[in-house]
Design a protein around this motif. Structure first.
Motif, PDB file in Angstrom:
ATOM      1  N   ALA A  47      15.367   8.907  18.323  1.00  0.00           N
ATOM      2  CA  ALA A  47      15.918   9.634  19.202  1.00  0.00           C
ATOM      3  C   ALA A  47      16.753   9.158  20.287  1.00  0.00           C
ATOM      4  CB  ALA A  47      14.415  10.483  20.107  1.00  0.00           C
ATOM      5  N   ARG A  51      20.856   9.672  20.949  1.00  0.00           N
ATOM      6  CA  ARG A  51      21.646  11.100  21.839  1.00  0.00           C
ATOM      7  C   ARG A  51      23.060  10.414  21.689  1.00  0.00           C
ATOM      8  NH1 ARG A  51      15.671  12.053  24.231  1.00  0.00           N
ATOM      9  NH2 ARG A  51      15.587  14.422  23.553  1.00  0.00           N
ATOM     10  N   ASN A  52      22.516   8.260  22.018  1.00  0.00           N
ATOM     11  CA  ASN A  52      23.905   7.633  22.191  1.00  0.00           C
ATOM     12  C   ASN A  52      24.807   7.700  21.624  1.00  0.00           C
ATOM     13  OD1 ASN A  52      21.825   6.407  24.019  1.00  0.00           O
ATOM     14  ND2 ASN A  52      21.708   5.002  23.354  1.00  0.00           N
ATOM     15  N   PHE A  65      21.430  18.373  27.062  1.00  0.00           N
ATOM     16  CA  PHE A  65      20.713  18.358  25.788  1.00  0.00           C
ATOM     17  C   PHE A  65      20.134  18.770  24.885  1.00  0.00           C
ATOM     18  CE2 PHE A  65      21.160  13.729  28.363  1.00  0.00           C
ATOM     19  CZ  PHE A  65      21.955  12.477  27.172  1.00  0.00           C
ATOM     20  N   ASP A  67      16.468  19.010  21.837  1.00  0.00           N
ATOM     21  CA  ASP A  67      16.338  18.620  21.491  1.00  0.00           C
ATOM     22  C   ASP A  67      16.682  19.968  19.599  1.00  0.00           C
ATOM     23  OD1 ASP A  67      15.766  16.454  22.603  1.00  0.00           O
ATOM     24  OD2 ASP A  67      14.162  16.934  22.079  1.00  0.00           O
ATOM     25  N   SER A 130      15.623  18.496  27.165  1.00  0.00           N
ATOM     26  CA  SER A 130      16.206  19.418  27.355  1.00  0.00           C
ATOM     27  C   SER A 130      17.177  20.969  28.002  1.00  0.00           C
ATOM     28  CB  SER A 130      15.829  21.254  25.873  1.00  0.00           C
ATOM     29  OG  SER A 130      15.548  20.268  24.402  1.00  0.00           O
ATOM     30  N   ASP A 152      13.896   9.433  27.561  1.00  0.00           N
ATOM     31  CA  ASP A 152      13.802   9.986  28.098  1.00  0.00           C
ATOM     32  C   ASP A 152      13.302   9.721  29.652  1.00  0.00           C
ATOM     33  OD1 ASP A 152      11.970  10.949  27.553  1.00  0.00           O
ATOM     34  OD2 ASP A 152      11.432  13.259  26.956  1.00  0.00           O
TER      35      ASP A 152
END
Length: 225
Positions: A47, A51-52, A65, A67, A130, A152
């Motif tokens: 994850a 995300r990066n 963001f 998910d 999210s 997160d």
């Protein structure tokens, strides 16, 4: 679909497929929308790494963001952007509820506090990934740790530890899907990992870190009911 249905239309959607084993890419190919950008990772990066990849590609000032299994209310972006721009907040988050794998409502949820600083966050961990919105014009560029879980939580500890505050929108604007087999489902493992990231917060003494962790555990139980 919950992004495509947003009342606010000026967005770009960067979908990072992290070596999925289903028909995700086939489904995504059916969407003909220039705002939707699909990136397929050649290796499974987790994850944080996924995300990066999205962050490196993103062109916008504001970063949100979502998910793969969570949902946004259609007014989410409009309401949150209006809230942030009106008050000059660098980060915001919203209240959210829980849904089953089939999308039906279930017990539990989180109500967003008006303001969340480092201390408040460590008590509640109420910022749902999210639900978050980050202004890179204020925060600057950022990345997530590459750990498989709690990246997160580590992000919010890092940003709030720098003195930033997240402002909460009271409206329920996102839904978190509770399903079997999700990575965060192993509670004992997650408790250990959360303790580890809490212990890395040097702004507080060891005793205070332990006290905040115990408050977090109590709140984690409460938000499920």
């Amino acid at each position: 679909k919950s992004i495509l249905n947003q009342s606010y239309k000026n967005w770009e959607l960067i979908i990072v497929d992290d070596c999925s084993s289903d028909n995700t890419l086939e489904i995504l190919a059916s969407y003909d929308d220039a705002r939707v950008i699909v990136i397929s990772s050649l290796v499974n990066v987790g994850a944080g790494g996924a995300r990066n990849i999205g962050l490196d590609k993103a062109q916008g000032q504001f970063i949100a963001f979502l998910d793969a299994d969570d949902l946004w209310d259609s007014s989410k972006l409009y309401t949150q952007l209006k809230h942030m721009k009106k008050n000059g907040y660098p980060i915001s988050h919203t209240s959210y509820d829980f849904v089953t794998e089939e999308g039906a409502s279930c017990e539990g949820g989180v109500s967003a506090s008006p303001y969340v600083d480092l201390y408040k966050y460590m008590c509640t961990t109420e910022i749902g990934m999210s639900t978050s919105l980050i202004d890179r014009g204020v925060i600057g560029d950022f990345n997530l740790d590459l750990v498989r879980t709690r990246q997160d939580t580590k992000l919010w500890l890092d940003l709030l530890g720098k003195g930033f505050i997240s402002s909460g929108c009271p409206e329920v604007l996102a839904s978190y899907r509770v399903r079997q087999g999700q990575i965060s489902g192993n509670k004992l493992k997650m408790l250990r990992r959360t303790f580890s990231v809490f212990w890395s917060v040097k702004q507080y003494s060891p005793n205070k870190r332990i006290m905040l962790y115990l408050k977090y555990v109590i709140n984690a139980i409460n938000k499920r009911f």
